[in-house]
Scaffold this motif. Structure first.
Motif, mmCIF file in Angstrom:
data_model
loop_
_atom_site.group_PDB
_atom_site.id
_atom_site.type_symbol
_atom_site.label_atom_id
_atom_site.label_comp_id
_atom_site.label_asym_id
_atom_site.label_seq_id
_atom_site.Cartn_x
_atom_site.Cartn_y
_atom_site.Cartn_z
ATOM 1 N N ARG A 151 -14.517 -38.343 -73.365
ATOM 2 C CA ARG A 151 -15.323 -39.563 -73.478
ATOM 3 C C ARG A 151 -14.621 -40.654 -74.287
ATOM 4 N NH1 ARG A 151 -19.893 -41.614 -70.838
ATOM 5 N NH2 ARG A 151 -20.989 -43.018 -72.236
ATOM 6 N N GLY A 152 -14.047 -40.263 -75.434
ATOM 7 C CA GLY A 152 -13.433 -41.242 -76.326
ATOM 8 C C GLY A 152 -12.125 -41.781 -75.776
ATOM 9 N N SER A 153 -11.713 -42.936 -76.295
ATOM 10 C CA SER A 153 -10.507 -43.602 -75.797
ATOM 11 C C SER A 153 -9.786 -44.320 -76.932
ATOM 12 C CB SER A 153 -10.879 -44.618 -74.714
ATOM 13 O OG SER A 153 -11.620 -45.688 -75.284
ATOM 14 N N TYR A 193 -8.974 -39.766 -73.948
ATOM 15 C CA TYR A 193 -7.946 -38.978 -74.624
ATOM 16 C C TYR A 193 -7.469 -37.820 -73.758
ATOM 17 C CZ TYR A 193 -9.248 -41.331 -78.988
ATOM 18 O OH TYR A 193 -9.486 -42.265 -79.962
ATOM 19 N N ALA A 194 -8.378 -37.201 -73.001
ATOM 20 C CA ALA A 194 -8.010 -36.050 -72.188
ATOM 21 C C ALA A 194 -6.935 -36.411 -71.168
ATOM 22 C CB ALA A 194 -9.239 -35.489 -71.479
ATOM 23 N N VAL A 195 -6.994 -37.618 -70.610
ATOM 24 C CA VAL A 195 -5.982 -38.059 -69.653
ATOM 25 C C VAL A 195 -4.641 -38.235 -70.349
ATOM 26 C CG1 VAL A 195 -5.303 -39.953 -68.129
ATOM 27 C CG2 VAL A 195 -7.665 -39.120 -68.114
ATOM 28 N N GLN A 219 -0.115 -36.019 -78.958
ATOM 29 C CA GLN A 219 -0.373 -35.061 -80.041
ATOM 30 C C GLN A 219 -1.609 -35.471 -80.832
ATOM 31 O OE1 GLN A 219 3.124 -34.493 -82.477
ATOM 32 N NE2 GLN A 219 4.436 -34.277 -80.680
ATOM 33 N N ALA A 220 -1.717 -36.764 -81.131
ATOM 34 C CA ALA A 220 -2.884 -37.238 -81.877
ATOM 35 C C ALA A 220 -4.153 -37.053 -81.050
ATOM 36 C CB ALA A 220 -2.700 -38.710 -82.250
ATOM 37 N N ALA A 221 -4.063 -37.319 -79.740
ATOM 38 C CA ALA A 221 -5.236 -37.186 -78.879
ATOM 39 C C ALA A 221 -5.738 -35.743 -78.853
ATOM 40 C CB ALA A 221 -4.892 -37.656 -77.467
ATOM 41 N N ARG A 222 -4.827 -34.777 -78.944
ATOM 42 C CA ARG A 222 -5.237 -33.364 -78.932
ATOM 43 C C ARG A 222 -6.088 -33.004 -80.140
ATOM 44 N NH1 ARG A 222 0.330 -32.547 -77.614
ATOM 45 N NH2 ARG A 222 0.592 -32.189 -75.366
ATOM 46 N N THR A 223 -5.956 -33.755 -81.229
ATOM 47 C CA THR A 223 -6.678 -33.427 -82.454
ATOM 48 C C THR A 223 -8.047 -34.086 -82.523
ATOM 49 O OG1 THR A 223 -5.908 -35.280 -83.855
ATOM 50 C CG2 THR A 223 -4.417 -33.400 -83.613
#
Length: 286
Positions: free
Chosen positions: A101-103, A72-74, A88-92
């Motif tokens: 770590r998560g994807s 998600y950070a990428v 936007q969703a990844a930021r939450t």
């Protein structure tokens, strides 16, 4: 419990074909929690975190090819312009450690109705690329991928290779309600994506039905009545919110009641549409 740790995509496909009962780990932010709390005890774990191909991404024409292991950070740091709704969703998602770590691939594999990446994937019309060693590649539209609570269209010998997400051609917004402001599973969530070239609006509802889903009646309403050159009609926005709320089919649980979720989806739908529409008009005026 057996632990399988391939280092290439070919090895991963072979391991899954030989052990279809093996549960894939891509990040492990869902699976390991379930194991630690005794929710599940799989016969084997298939750790995909060392498969470098899954952490690759590229822009190909009008879409982003996003490997299943891209964190998600990428997405937040590198793809906010091309995939704004998903970013936007990844930021939450969780904490910085979880976002590293998560994807999206792991989110899809878990197929939880509350997954934050699902609504923007639905709103943008993403496609999930899956593969098996013996049967090859399948392309599954996002709105056909979710079959039930934590159930997906994946066959036992298949793994998620990537997600094909169309590059944004208009404003996209994501919003969710949680029991606190950060590091929380969504009580409900909503995504909207404007597609000006096609004169349509895509939607995605999360954590308010057995599966993530689109609000099809609401999309049809806007396709028929939205004036793309004028300010948003408040009455049309209210009707849009009502139809989005009608598309929800939530339950009561510890995070919120069904009635609250229905109400909140209507509010989130109106707000995200208004944000996206103001953005759309601002771009036209620029």
């Amino acid at each position: 419990m057996d632990f399988l740790r391939p280092t290439t995509w070919e090895e991963a496909l072979a391991a899954k074909a030989d052990r279809p009962d093996a549960v894939p780990i891509q990040g492990g932010t869902d699976v390991m929690v379930e194991i630690n709390f005794g929710v599940r005890r799989p016969a084997a774990l298939l750790d995909l975190n060392r498969v470098a191909e899954l952490r690759e991404w590229s822009m190909t024409g009008d879409a982003c090819w996003l490997g299943a292991g891209v964190p998600y950070a990428v997405i937040v740091d590198r793809l906010g312009g091309e995939l704004p709704g998903l970013a936007q969703a990844a930021r939450t998602v969780g904490s910085p450690q979880i976002r590293n770590r998560g994807s999206v691939g792991g989110n899809l594999g878990a197929a939880s109705p509350a997954g934050d990446s699902h609504p923007p994937l639905l709103a943008t019309g993403a496609t999930v690329e899956v593969e098996s060693r013996d049967r090859g590649v399948r392309m599954i539209p996002a709105d056909e991928f979710y079959l039930g609570v934590k159930r997906s269209a994946l066959e036992p010998d298949e793994l998620i290779r990537a997600v094909h997400v169309p590059r944004a051609t208009g404003p996209q917004y994501f919003s969710k309600v949680g029991t606190r402001n950060a590091m929380v599973i969504a009580v409900c969530s909503f995504a909207v994506a404007l597609h000006p070239r096609e004169r349509r609006v895509g939607t995605g509802i999360g954590s308010a039905a057995p599966t993530p889903r689109r609000a099809l009646e609401a999309e049809e309403l806007l396709a028929a009545e939205l004036d793309w050159d004028a300010p948003l009609d408040p009455a049309l926005a209210r009707r849009f919110g009502e139809l989005c709320a009608r598309a929800a089919a939530p339950i009561d649980d510890v995070r919120g009641s069904a009635a609250y979720r229905v109400h909140a989806i209507g509010v989130l739908a109106r707000r995200t549409l208004a944000w996206a529409w103001n953005d759309h008009l601002g771009r036209r005026a620029a």
